[in-house]
Design a protein around this motif. Structure first.
Motif, PDB file in Angstrom:
ATOM      1  N   GLU A  57       0.616  -1.516  -0.069  1.00 31.46           N
ATOM      2  CA  GLU A  57      -0.107   0.025  -0.167  1.00 31.46           C
ATOM      3  C   GLU A  57       0.622   1.168  -0.003  1.00 31.46           C
ATOM      4  O   GLU A  57       0.867   2.455  -1.027  1.00 31.46           O
ATOM      5  CB  GLU A  57      -0.830   0.033   0.900  1.00 31.46           C
ATOM      6  CG  GLU A  57      -1.836  -1.152   0.944  1.00 31.46           C
ATOM      7  CD  GLU A  57      -2.215  -1.106   2.750  1.00 31.46           C
ATOM      8  OE1 GLU A  57      -3.741  -1.654   2.129  1.00 31.46           O
ATOM      9  OE2 GLU A  57      -2.015  -1.151   3.578  1.00 31.46           O
ATOM     10  N   ARG A  58       2.435   1.226   1.085  1.00 33.88           N
ATOM     11  CA  ARG A  58       3.193   2.193   1.033  1.00 33.88           C
ATOM     12  C   ARG A  58       3.537   2.866  -0.498  1.00 33.88           C
ATOM     13  O   ARG A  58       3.544   3.821  -1.160  1.00 33.88           O
ATOM     14  CB  ARG A  58       4.073   1.680   1.955  1.00 33.88           C
ATOM     15  CG  ARG A  58       3.418   2.910   3.105  1.00 33.88           C
ATOM     16  CD  ARG A  58       3.997   3.014   4.297  1.00 33.88           C
ATOM     17  NE  ARG A  58       5.424   1.022   4.526  1.00 33.88           N
ATOM     18  CZ  ARG A  58       5.363   0.217   5.006  1.00 33.88           C
ATOM     19  NH1 ARG A  58       3.710  -0.486   6.448  1.00 33.88           N
ATOM     20  NH2 ARG A  58       5.846  -0.775   4.818  1.00 33.88           N
ATOM     21  N   ASN A  59       4.094   1.028  -0.707  1.00 36.55           N
ATOM     22  CA  ASN A  59       4.322   1.611  -2.446  1.00 36.55           C
ATOM     23  C   ASN A  59       3.409   2.652  -3.591  1.00 36.55           C
ATOM     24  O   ASN A  59       3.889   2.933  -4.072  1.00 36.55           O
ATOM     25  CB  ASN A  59       5.066   0.398  -3.149  1.00 36.55           C
ATOM     26  CG  ASN A  59       6.215   0.176  -2.026  1.00 36.55           C
ATOM     27  OD1 ASN A  59       7.360   0.872  -2.074  1.00 36.55           O
ATOM     28  ND2 ASN A  59       6.074  -1.463  -1.817  1.00 36.55           N
ATOM     29  N   ARG A  89       4.438   6.582  -5.331  1.00 34.55           N
ATOM     30  CA  ARG A  89       4.419   6.750  -7.064  1.00 34.55           C
ATOM     31  C   ARG A  89       3.391   7.967  -7.113  1.00 34.55           C
ATOM     32  O   ARG A  89       3.330   7.565  -8.327  1.00 34.55           O
ATOM     33  CB  ARG A  89       4.234   5.230  -7.194  1.00 34.55           C
ATOM     34  CG  ARG A  89       5.292   4.250  -6.684  1.00 34.55           C
ATOM     35  CD  ARG A  89       5.354   3.388  -8.205  1.00 34.55           C
ATOM     36  NE  ARG A  89       4.245   2.286  -8.045  1.00 34.55           N
ATOM     37  CZ  ARG A  89       3.841   1.181  -7.136  1.00 34.55           C
ATOM     38  NH1 ARG A  89       4.137   0.630  -7.430  1.00 34.55           N
ATOM     39  NH2 ARG A  89       2.701   0.721  -7.352  1.00 34.55           N
ATOM     40  N   ARG A  90       2.241   7.755  -6.318  1.00 35.70           N
ATOM     41  CA  ARG A  90       1.460   8.962  -6.897  1.00 35.70           C
ATOM     42  C   ARG A  90       1.097  10.506  -6.484  1.00 35.70           C
ATOM     43  O   ARG A  90       0.455  10.538  -5.679  1.00 35.70           O
ATOM     44  CB  ARG A  90      -0.189   8.365  -6.229  1.00 35.70           C
ATOM     45  CG  ARG A  90      -0.354   7.372  -7.366  1.00 35.70           C
ATOM     46  CD  ARG A  90      -1.675   6.492  -7.099  1.00 35.70           C
ATOM     47  NE  ARG A  90      -1.675   4.698  -8.139  1.00 35.70           N
ATOM     48  CZ  ARG A  90      -3.023   4.106  -8.504  1.00 35.70           C
ATOM     49  NH1 ARG A  90      -3.581   4.652  -6.971  1.00 35.70           N
ATOM     50  NH2 ARG A  90      -3.002   3.868  -9.151  1.00 35.70           N
ATOM     51  N   PRO A  91       2.336  11.103  -6.017  1.00 35.30           N
ATOM     52  CA  PRO A  91       2.449  11.780  -5.347  1.00 35.30           C
ATOM     53  C   PRO A  91       1.154  13.238  -5.089  1.00 35.30           C
ATOM     54  O   PRO A  91       0.647  13.748  -4.773  1.00 35.30           O
ATOM     55  CB  PRO A  91       3.375  12.763  -5.558  1.00 35.30           C
ATOM     56  CG  PRO A  91       3.848  12.706  -7.360  1.00 35.30           C
ATOM     57  CD  PRO A  91       3.301  10.867  -7.404  1.00 35.30           C
ATOM     58  N   ALA A 125      -4.201  -4.983  -2.394  1.00 32.51           N
ATOM     59  CA  ALA A 125      -3.630  -5.182  -3.123  1.00 32.51           C
ATOM     60  C   ALA A 125      -4.271  -5.721  -4.622  1.00 32.51           C
ATOM     61  O   ALA A 125      -5.738  -5.445  -4.970  1.00 32.51           O
ATOM     62  CB  ALA A 125      -3.046  -6.907  -2.808  1.00 32.51           C
ATOM     63  N   ASN A 126      -3.648  -5.615  -5.749  1.00 27.17           N
ATOM     64  CA  ASN A 126      -4.402  -5.857  -7.258  1.00 27.17           C
ATOM     65  C   ASN A 126      -3.827  -7.277  -7.788  1.00 27.17           C
ATOM     66  O   ASN A 126      -3.294  -7.961  -7.684  1.00 27.17           O
ATOM     67  CB  ASN A 126      -3.891  -5.094  -7.813  1.00 27.17           C
ATOM     68  CG  ASN A 126      -4.090  -3.630  -7.539  1.00 27.17           C
ATOM     69  OD1 ASN A 126      -2.987  -2.384  -7.000  1.00 27.17           O
ATOM     70  ND2 ASN A 126      -5.923  -2.898  -8.220  1.00 27.17           N
ATOM     71  N   LEU A 127      -5.294  -7.921  -7.992  1.00 29.16           N
ATOM     72  CA  LEU A 127      -5.376  -9.238  -9.035  1.00 29.16           C
ATOM     73  C   LEU A 127      -4.172  -8.977 -10.766  1.00 29.16           C
ATOM     74  O   LEU A 127      -4.066  -7.514 -10.646  1.00 29.16           O
ATOM     75  CB  LEU A 127      -6.581  -9.656  -8.905  1.00 29.16           C
ATOM     76  CG  LEU A 127      -7.008 -10.378  -7.860  1.00 29.16           C
ATOM     77  CD1 LEU A 127      -8.185 -10.205  -8.291  1.00 29.16           C
ATOM     78  CD2 LEU A 127      -6.733 -11.297  -6.764  1.00 29.16           C
ATOM     79  N   PRO A 128      -3.887  -9.764 -10.827  1.00 29.38           N
ATOM     80  CA  PRO A 128      -3.283  -9.787 -12.141  1.00 29.38           C
ATOM     81  C   PRO A 128      -4.255  -9.066 -13.526  1.00 29.38           C
ATOM     82  O   PRO A 128      -3.324  -8.212 -14.400  1.00 29.38           O
ATOM     83  CB  PRO A 128      -3.016 -11.232 -12.624  1.00 29.38           C
ATOM     84  CG  PRO A 128      -2.734 -11.745 -11.224  1.00 29.38           C
ATOM     85  CD  PRO A 128      -3.777 -11.539 -10.837  1.00 29.38           C
TER      86      PRO A 128
END
Length: 133
Positions: free
Chosen positions: A35-37, A41-43, A80-83
């Protein structure tokens, strides 16, 4: 069969205030590495990204009927995201144990999550669906 439904509406400005006031201490306490990553990445939409995930954690805690007690902690609930790109939840610790306790014998639970934001609001819905094995 549906074994739980939860929703939450979160004010993005409230999350921004927590980010400003508590910084990394707030982020480390509430959010997973994944989640942090994503948020970092979205400033331009950082607070909204965190707010949607905060709402998802709240929605899950309502879907399992405990809130954040009985061993269910925010950091045990990770978005998280699925493929395919669809969001889902990755559960550990007390959150996973609570979901396992709700799962009827001979079933597996699918977690359905949807999130959205439109400043100043972020919203999430969680549906826990038990399907026969």
């Amino acid at each position: 069969m549906i074994v739980g439904i939860g929703s939450d509406l979160c004010n993005i400005e409230r999350i921004q205030n927590s980010l400003d006031r508590f910084g990394d201490r707030f982020i480390q306490r509430v959010f997973t590495d994944t989640e942090r990553n994503k948020a970092e990445r979205r400033p331009f939409t950082r607070a909204g990204t965190y707010a949607k995930r905060f709402a998802a954690k709240e929605a899950f805690s309502k879907a399992v009927g405990t809130g954040f007690k009985a061993g269910v902690f925010m950091k045990d609930i990770g978005v998280a995201n699925l493929p395919s790109g669809a969001p889902t939840l990755v559960l550990t610790g007390g959150a996973k144990a609570r979901l396992d306790a709700l799962t009827p014998a001979g079933h597996a639970v699918e977690v359905h999550l949807t999130m959205t934001d439109d400043h100043p609001w972020a919203q999430a819905f969680v549906i826990l669906y038990a399907r026969p094995l």
